[in-house]
Design an enzyme around this catalytic site. Structure first.
Site, short mmCIF file in Angstrom:
data_model
loop_
_atom_site.label_atom_id
_atom_site.label_comp_id
_atom_site.label_asym_id
_atom_site.label_seq_id
_atom_site.Cartn_x
_atom_site.Cartn_y
_atom_site.Cartn_z
N GLU A 61 38.02 -37.85 -67.32
CA GLU A 61 39.15 -38.14 -68.21
C GLU A 61 40.22 -38.81 -67.37
O GLU A 61 40.97 -38.15 -66.64
CB GLU A 61 39.66 -36.85 -68.86
CG GLU A 61 38.64 -36.15 -69.74
CD GLU A 61 38.26 -36.95 -70.98
OE1 GLU A 61 39.01 -37.89 -71.33
OE2 GLU A 61 37.23 -36.65 -71.59
N CYS A 75 48.85 -39.74 -69.87
CA CYS A 75 47.83 -40.74 -69.55
C CYS A 75 47.55 -41.69 -70.69
O CYS A 75 47.09 -42.81 -70.48
CB CYS A 75 46.54 -40.06 -69.11
SG CYS A 75 45.83 -38.95 -70.35
#
Length: 527
Positions: A223, A257
């Protein structure tokens, strides 16, 4: 009065192999496989988080300057809700699954799919949402029946220490452990054999993780981050675009993010967007972001220096904000107008409260720039008309997308989340968290009574292909030009829909199969 936080201490490197071996050995005792055990561990983890809520809030404030609201919203309640959702659905997910569309000739072999644990897994968390992005994958690992070692980020040391305390007092220590430390401890962990590695963090470290996993062919879920584009056309609601994109960059001081890394804006509406951003900033922070209890701080001096360097090196012009305070690790939400797609503010991930705006001539130019800056971003944020949005979604790839908003696709806890290409591989959240940590094992059982029917597969093969072809070779429903052919029988069989149709077809198919088996067995007996 603020609670006393447990101290952060590195796990002795010499202890790491022993801890890993203990947790790995536990897996082979079959202790974690019963569904009731998994559910009990998840429930105990839930109450462990509840009981240490004050410490989590204090730790997130110490590490990131997070407000109580942001910590409750994106850390504590997120994980608690995830546990409750998994707790309600785990028994259903874990059931042996009957696959669809099994050929009639294979039906009596009882094809099925088991959901088996992978084994002993390593979870490496990150600092921006230290509780959520560390405990979130752990919930999936527990649900899947695995044992796990958790490595929180050393860049959020207070949160890491609290997580170690929570696991130590709430779940089975022979199955789940925390190892704290920095690069040396992580390297020691990567030197061990794992059945899966789950990593959340930067693409650069993701490459290190993938490289370490390659020699043992260890599967990984990565991720990662992304230079995520937002595209605002002249047909967009500029007022809403400004408020929503600004929120995406002030939450957690931009250390998200999936927040937009830059905004590509039709040149005709750039002045309007800047004015609306100023207005939204005044609404959100009437006394300024620095004085607001709702605005966070940068996680570390290292991250502060990195973001400051990006702002110092840009050739763009600051149009809003720009104030910094190194001692407090404070960076004001800062809007910068840039003109060059190769500007570092576009090509590098800021992971902070920087909002570059680049004027474009039209939508085609915006799409071209987005695809050239980063072909596979983690998130994509189109603002425009329905047709424009569809064009953007079609022509720009991404791990996920939020239309007319900032990263809402990443805040729905039951929606699978993950990247694509160099923004990540694999997904989790909700049902996907369970699927991430199990192996779907196909299993068949062939009854003894089928032996005569299966004689067609044994040598000598002479004369047997024709018999096999009648039983198992499918005929295409399309011609040489790729056109679908519809015959009368196919038309009749495709009438109706849903479970009733499937039930009728299955009953009819079984009846046909029974007759076919009788004929085949009769032929075999005569032979």
């Amino acid at each position: 009065m603020a609670p006393n936080l447990p101290p952060f201490a590195n796990t002795p490197i010499d202890d790491i192999p022993k801890i890993v071996e203990e947790v790995r050995s536990t897996f082979f005792t079959q202790k974690t496989k019963p569904i009731e055990f998994r559910l009990r561990q998840l429930r105990k983890l839930y109450w462990g988080i509840v009981d240490h809520e004050a410490e989590i809030i204090e730790a997130c404030k110490k590490d990131l300057g997070k407000s109580v609201y942001e910590t409750q919203l994106s850390e504590i309640k997120w994980v608690e809700n995830d546990i409750i959702f998994v707790n309600k659905n785990l028994e259903k997910w874990a059931k042996v699954e009957k696959p669809e569309d099994i050929p009639l000739t294979n039906y009596f072999m009882r094809p099925r799919i088991r959901k088996d644990p992978l084994g002993c897994v390593l979870i490496i968390g990150t600092f921006n949402f230290p509780i959520n992005l560390t405990f979130g994958p752990l919930v999936g690992a527990i649900a899947g029946g695995n044992t796990a070692i958790v490595k929180p980020s050393e860049q959020a040391p207070a949160s890491a220490a609290v997580m170690q305390k929570i696991l130590a007092v709430s779940v089975d220590p022979s199955c789940y452990r925390v190892i704290n430390g920095g690069i040396p401890e992580t390297q020691a962990l990567l030197a061990e054999k794992w059945d899966k590695i789950f990593f959340t963090g930067s693409a650069n470290v993701g490459k290190i993780i993938a490289k370490a996993a390659a020699p043992t062919l260890t599967p990984v879920t990565l991720e990662l981050g992304g230079r995520n584009p937002a595209i605002v056309t002249k047909k967009a609601d500029i007022h809403l675009a400004a408020r929503r994109l600004l929120w995406g960059k002030i939450f957690n001081a931009g250390q998200v993010c999936i927040s937009q890394n830059y905004i590509l804006v039709d040149k005709d509406v750039v002045p309007t967007l800047v004015a609306e951003l100023k207005s939204a900033m005044a609404d959100f922070f009437p006394n300024g972001a620095k004085e607001s209890p709702d605005y966070g701080r940068i996680a570390s001096n290292q991250q502060f220096s990195r973001i400051k360097k990006m702002l110092d090196n840009t050739s763009g012009k600051i149009v809003i904000g720009g104030t910094m305070d190194a001692e407090q690790r404070f960076i004001e939400p800062t809007v910068i107008e840039v003109s060059d797609p190769s500007d570092s503010l576009l090509t590098e991930e800021s992971f902070g409260p920087l909002i570059p705006i680049m004027p474009v001539e039209n939508l085609d130019e915006a799409i071209r720039i987005a695809n050239s800056v980063h072909a596979t971003p983690l998130g994509l944020y189109p603002f425009g008309s329905k047709d424009e949005v569809e064009k953007i979604l079609t022509e720009v790839r991404s791990g996920g997308a939020s239309v007319n908003d900032a990263w809402t696709h990443g805040v729905i806890p039951t929606l699978a989340f993950g990247g694509v290409g160099d923004s990540g591989s694999g997904s989790y959240r909700g049902r996907a968290s369970f699927d991430c940590f199990v192996h779907r094992r196909s299993v068949t059982t062939t009854p003894r009574w089928m032996e005569k029917l299966l004689a067609v597969r044994y040598p000598p093969y002479e004369g047997k292909y024709e018999q096999y072809a009648k039983m198992s070779v499918s005929k295409p429903n399309f011609d040489r030009e790729g056109n679908i052919k519809f015959g009368f029988i196919r038309y009749i069989l495709t009438l109706g829909s849903g479970s009733a149709k499937r039930g009728i077809l299955r009953a009819a198919a079984l009846a046909v199969l029974a007759v076919a088996l009788q004929i085949a067995l009769g032929r075999t007996a005569r032979a």
